[in-house]
Write a protein that holds these residues in place. Structure first.
Motif, PDB file in Angstrom:
ATOM      1  N   THR A  17       0.844  -1.203   0.000  1.00 12.57           N
ATOM      2  CA  THR A  17       0.000   0.000   0.000  1.00 12.57           C
ATOM      3  C   THR A  17       0.876   1.250   0.000  1.00 12.57           C
ATOM      4  OG1 THR A  17      -0.118  -0.069   2.426  1.00 12.57           O
ATOM      5  CG2 THR A  17      -1.889  -1.147   1.243  1.00 12.57           C
ATOM      6  N   ARG A  20      -0.752   4.848   0.798  1.00 12.17           N
ATOM      7  CA  ARG A  20      -1.474   5.162   2.032  1.00 12.17           C
ATOM      8  C   ARG A  20      -0.608   6.006   2.960  1.00 12.17           C
ATOM      9  NH1 ARG A  20      -3.888  -0.416   4.353  1.00 12.17           N
ATOM     10  NH2 ARG A  20      -5.038  -1.114   2.517  1.00 12.17           N
TER      11      ARG A  20
ATOM     12  N   LYS B 289     -18.850  -5.217 -10.945  1.00 14.10           N
ATOM     13  CA  LYS B 289     -18.675  -3.776 -10.782  1.00 14.10           C
ATOM     14  C   LYS B 289     -20.040  -3.085 -10.876  1.00 14.10           C
ATOM     15  CE  LYS B 289     -15.656  -0.026 -12.042  1.00 14.10           C
ATOM     16  NZ  LYS B 289     -15.279   0.251 -10.643  1.00 14.10           N
ATOM     17  N   ASP B 292     -21.783  -3.308  -7.760  1.00 12.53           N
ATOM     18  CA  ASP B 292     -21.001  -2.833  -6.605  1.00 12.53           C
ATOM     19  C   ASP B 292     -20.525  -3.974  -5.715  1.00 12.53           C
ATOM     20  OD1 ASP B 292     -21.133  -0.125  -7.170  1.00 12.53           O
ATOM     21  OD2 ASP B 292     -23.124   0.044  -6.264  1.00 12.53           O
ATOM     22  N   PRO B 294     -17.527  -5.875  -4.327  1.00 13.57           N
ATOM     23  CA  PRO B 294     -16.065  -5.750  -4.254  1.00 13.57           C
ATOM     24  C   PRO B 294     -15.389  -7.115  -4.344  1.00 13.57           C
ATOM     25  CG  PRO B 294     -17.061  -5.385  -2.095  1.00 13.57           C
ATOM     26  CD  PRO B 294     -18.172  -5.745  -3.014  1.00 13.57           C
ATOM     27  N   TYR B 296     -12.156  -9.522  -4.446  1.00  9.94           N
ATOM     28  CA  TYR B 296     -10.743  -9.720  -4.109  1.00  9.94           C
ATOM     29  C   TYR B 296     -10.324 -11.016  -4.790  1.00  9.94           C
ATOM     30  CZ  TYR B 296     -11.140  -6.275  -0.301  1.00  9.94           C
ATOM     31  OH  TYR B 296     -11.330  -5.136   0.445  1.00  9.94           O
ATOM     32  N   SER B 312      -6.579  -6.400  -4.412  1.00 10.94           N
ATOM     33  CA  SER B 312      -7.596  -5.544  -3.803  1.00 10.94           C
ATOM     34  C   SER B 312      -8.553  -5.026  -4.879  1.00 10.94           C
ATOM     35  CB  SER B 312      -6.930  -4.367  -3.096  1.00 10.94           C
ATOM     36  OG  SER B 312      -6.156  -4.847  -2.034  1.00 10.94           O
ATOM     37  N   PRO B 313      -9.804  -4.734  -4.477  1.00 10.30           N
ATOM     38  CA  PRO B 313     -10.819  -4.384  -5.472  1.00 10.30           C
ATOM     39  C   PRO B 313     -10.508  -3.103  -6.249  1.00 10.30           C
ATOM     40  CG  PRO B 313     -11.699  -4.194  -3.234  1.00 10.30           C
ATOM     41  CD  PRO B 313     -10.359  -4.801  -3.121  1.00 10.30           C
ATOM     42  N   GLU B 314      -9.727  -2.182  -5.655  1.00 18.43           N
ATOM     43  CA  GLU B 314      -9.427  -0.967  -6.417  1.00 18.43           C
ATOM     44  C   GLU B 314      -8.634  -1.281  -7.692  1.00 18.43           C
ATOM     45  OE1 GLU B 314      -8.506  -1.472  -3.132  1.00 18.43           O
ATOM     46  OE2 GLU B 314      -6.701  -0.321  -2.650  1.00 18.43           O
ATOM     47  N   TYR B 315      -8.051  -2.469  -7.737  1.00 24.85           N
ATOM     48  CA  TYR B 315      -7.263  -2.858  -8.912  1.00 24.85           C
ATOM     49  C   TYR B 315      -7.975  -3.884  -9.781  1.00 24.85           C
ATOM     50  CZ  TYR B 315      -3.409  -0.681  -6.336  1.00 24.85           C
ATOM     51  OH  TYR B 315      -2.604   0.197  -5.669  1.00 24.85           O
ATOM     52  N   GLN B 318      -8.297  -2.491 -13.263  1.00 24.32           N
ATOM     53  CA  GLN B 318      -7.023  -1.906 -13.697  1.00 24.32           C
ATOM     54  C   GLN B 318      -5.959  -2.981 -13.918  1.00 24.32           C
ATOM     55  OE1 GLN B 318      -5.689   0.898 -10.730  1.00 24.32           O
ATOM     56  NE2 GLN B 318      -3.608   0.897 -11.558  1.00 24.32           N
TER      57      GLN B 318
END
Lengths: 504, 504
Positions: A17, A20, B289, B292, B294, B296, B312-315, B318
């Motif tokens: 991370t 962060r 997505k 919604d 999330p 992993y 992680s879901p933010e990636y 991406q």
């Protein structure tokens, strides 16, 4: 059985991370990637300065980014850090530096005077003294070999603590002690990815150091204050999205007073006030309840790498005066005369767990003395209630906890006894509305000698940290002793109004 | 260095948070205090039944309260549990029971037929077979000695997994492996005290077992389903306040379809869909997505006691196709010809960490073969991108992951080759919209012999679990082999349209 090897914590965290926030100091945010870069740079310069794996390196710093970088930098080298209490006298610091076999002292310029005093009065050969500026003069190259893995059995920290004898002992904490302490706390408090932990307690104490450890392991920011000020702490909690704070009772009272005076409240996201240094008085707990402040009372010591027993807020009034239950990795026993006690029976508190130190630096005897088959004898007295909640009755060796600092009577008595006019001395804690306890001295004066308070305080000054100097002195006819002539410190307070006692 | 000793996990949990729900099964809630009481009772009865510390005890159970109680009961004895995949054939089960040196098999009555088949066809002397009812006939007394502490180096579980050779090997997981896996996951996902983890994957696999472990360590409830059904799973998530679910791609697709059909959504408190068993296809991720959800994505194996790499879901979009980064306690290397590879260069995936098995039961050779200085050779091929994210190119030994179950081609080929009409055999995975992959067999038939699909399937039945039986068979002229005559399984699919190939 094999050694447990884990990746370098900060390196790993910066990899997982990087963006962060790691440290928030005033309005300055340092991310884990930046902190890692700085720590690696520090490590490379320290190596060029001559610091090797296994070296004992003392740090004399206030809270701030520098001590954080240095701690992580020393982890990258595998050096053992000796964390010095900046409030100690030059004399006390010199003693610890020598005892810990320190090879390098890194210090903040604000302590230059103290450092000069040590260097003038104490012969400490082979010792290198360096400020951060001097360290920065050493260029970094990319060739230094950094420690990319940690062995959990490796010693990380030495922190001094006193005891019955009055001689401070260096508690050795290994990487694993810090790891298990942090994980035990997370299993108790939970772990929110947006947590922020406020460090207004010193990082040279295990209470502050453990925040630094958790920050890296959890991937959460630590909000750092140089020192404690109730308004600043409350400002940080309210404005900087702090969710957890570590405090002691004396601090908490001032914080609640300040909240009341400024008609403010903590945000709902604030979820834990971790309270150490002895049980909180009822009025403070009730005030906290009125302000919806969730209090987690704790019991711990340097030897346990921070809290080992914690009381959840749902019990904070129901189990008034309790320190709670031992954390997930820990065990607790009450023992008297070698027998494990039943509920409600008092005895010595013994603790066990992978967060407990393996022993004292260079004190095999003291280590053997306090351990029985993996159980640490804390010296504290307490009992468990029928539901398994711990109540601490008396801190070890008549320990005086004053504003979160530990004061050991034996240490003060030794100084007082070195005064030519004093025949006998006994020190105990006296209730104080601000500090919890303050040290009070009872002395038997040599016949024919006259002595005043100012002279006694001046005599202690320089030999003892200011916070340890007794706040009041009493001249007594006789000190209370048992049949074997052992000083009964718990009976000292009864002398205040006794015949023949006078305030010096 | 000393052994790491911790208190019995369930006992400790029941002491800390007795009233919190531990297991939720339909509308039945079992608290930690109740679960602990049941587990202790089970342990006492098992001891009276003759189960000793260190014994290997096999469990043949569907998901439910019984297997949970048995697992914790066996922890109270310090017996090693051999978790049997209930979908295996009698033949496969017998092999594992014998190989693992099992002393006691505890089984659910629903598998009585399978048990009878094993007992009729396999000579397994000195083996005690017991149902839970039979176990309950043994009275409990208060005199049995229970294991109140765990040594993290002690073996907890043996779970069988196959490999290149086709011979299943028993992966030994110690208490520490489970501990570090659970902690690594918490440091990644966070830990909310009101979390609930849904177990719709079998507890005889490490994916389900690890939920049971986390439940006790974290103090959170596990919501248990006997088997996977998309509507039931979605119902549980929506109605039972589930916050985390472990699934594989094949399950996820059905769950999202069901959500769509029923015009429902998961509650906002649902915070993690932990997805194993290979990377998810883009359309599923996009659907998630839109809902919604999330995601992993993870990479792991029995040998790593569950996930070791997680995205992680933010990636999730991406870094499409990536399995993420190794968890806090873990390390990863890409190695080719003994050299650690640079980013974007493919090679074998090596992993290291305290969650990684110390080796295979009674297979010193296989253990030595896969470990190099603490690094486990996974046999899987992959690369790291410039940011350190792992991309898995090919599962080990041409592993076929079908609906979350691992299928090893070599194991199927060995069965096919035992058929008198088959000269050569090669098995590979074929894309399937529901299961991800399904096994397809390519065989070279002995001249003059004729064979049909039904006969081949019947032949496999009984020797292989149903899910392993090839879904289609092709008769080919020649199997693809390299210069040293090694079968090139990756080229098998190219044979489908080749001259001379015909579907059997």
């Amino acid at each position: 059985m094999t050694h447990t090897i884990v990746p370098n914590w900060l390196r790993k965290r910066a990899d997982l991370t990087p963006e962060r926030p790691a440290v928030i100091l005033h309005d300055n945010i340092v991310t884990f990637a930046e902190l890692d870069k700085r720590a690696q740079s520090v490590a490379r310069r320290l190596i060029r300065m001559g610091v090797h794996k296994g070296d004992h390196v003392a740090l004399l710093f206030p809270n701030g980014l520098e001590i954080i970088e240095l701690i992580h930098g020393l982890e990258y080298i595998g050096a053992v850090m000796v964390l010095l209490n900046t409030r100690l006298s030059a004399h006390e610091l010199a003693w610890q530096i020598e005892d810990a076999n320190v090879a390098h002292v890194l210090y903040d310029l604000s302590f230059l005077e103290k450092v000069q005093e040590i260097r003038q009065n104490h012969r400490l050969p082979h010792l290198a003294w360096r400020t951060v500026s001097e360290m920065m003069e050493h260029p970094e190259t990319a060739t230094e070999e950094l420690q990319m893995e940690f062995d959990l059995d490796q010693t990380h920290t030495i922190i001094y603590t006193s005891g019955t004898t009055g001689y401070p002992k260096g508690v050795q904490l290994c990487y694993g002690n810090h790891w298990w302490s942090a994980i035990g706390s997370a299993l108790n408090l939970g772990l929110h990815l947006d947590d922020r932990w406020l460090a207004c307690v010193p990082m040279f104490h295990v209470s502050g150091l453990s925040i630094l450890m958790r920050s890296v392991m959890y991937g959460i920011a630590m909000v750092v204050l140089e020192s404690f000020d109730p308004k600043q702490v409350n400002d940080a909690i309210i404005r900087q999205h702090v969710t957890i704070v570590s405090v002691v009772s004396a601090m908490l009272k001032q914080m609640v007073d300040e909240l009341e005076d400024s008609h403010r409240r903590y945000p709902e996201t604030f979820r834990c006030m971790l309270l150490g240094g002895g049980p909180a008085p009822l009025p403070i707990l009730e005030a906290c309840k009125a302000f919806d402040i969730p209090i987690y009372q704790t019991y711990g010591m340097t030897e346990t790498a921070s809290q080992i027993v914690t009381l959840s807020p749902e019990y904070m009034l129901q189990k008034l005066g309790s320190a709670g239950k031992p954390l997930f990795q820990a065990q607790l026993q009450i023992v008297q005369d070698g027998e494990v006690q039943k509920p409600m029976q008092a005895g010595e508190i013994l603790v066990k767990g992978p967060n407990v130190t393996k022993g004292y630096w260079n004190r095999a005897d003291a280590t053997a003395h306090v351990f029985t088959q993996g159980w640490l004898h804390t010296g504290d007295i307490g009992y468990l209630d029928e539901d398994g909640f711990l109540y601490v009755l008396d801190r070890r060796s008549d320990l005086i906890v004053s504003g979160g600092e530990n004061i050991y009577p034996a240490e003060l008595e030794a100084v007082l006894l070195s005064h030519p006019a004093i025949l006998e001395a006994g020190v105990t804690g006296m209730e104080d509305p601000v500090w919890g306890k303050i040290p009070a001295a009872f002395v038997k004066i040599r016949p024919g000698q006259i002595i005043d308070e100012k002279e006694l305080k001046t005599f202690c000054f320089g030999k003892l940290a200011s916070y340890k100097i007794p706040k009041c002195f009493y001249s007594v006819v006789q000190l209370p002793r048992n049949a074997s002539n052992k000083l009964l410190r718990r009976e000292l307070l009864g002398l205040v109004d006794a015949t023949g006692t006078r305030k010096i």
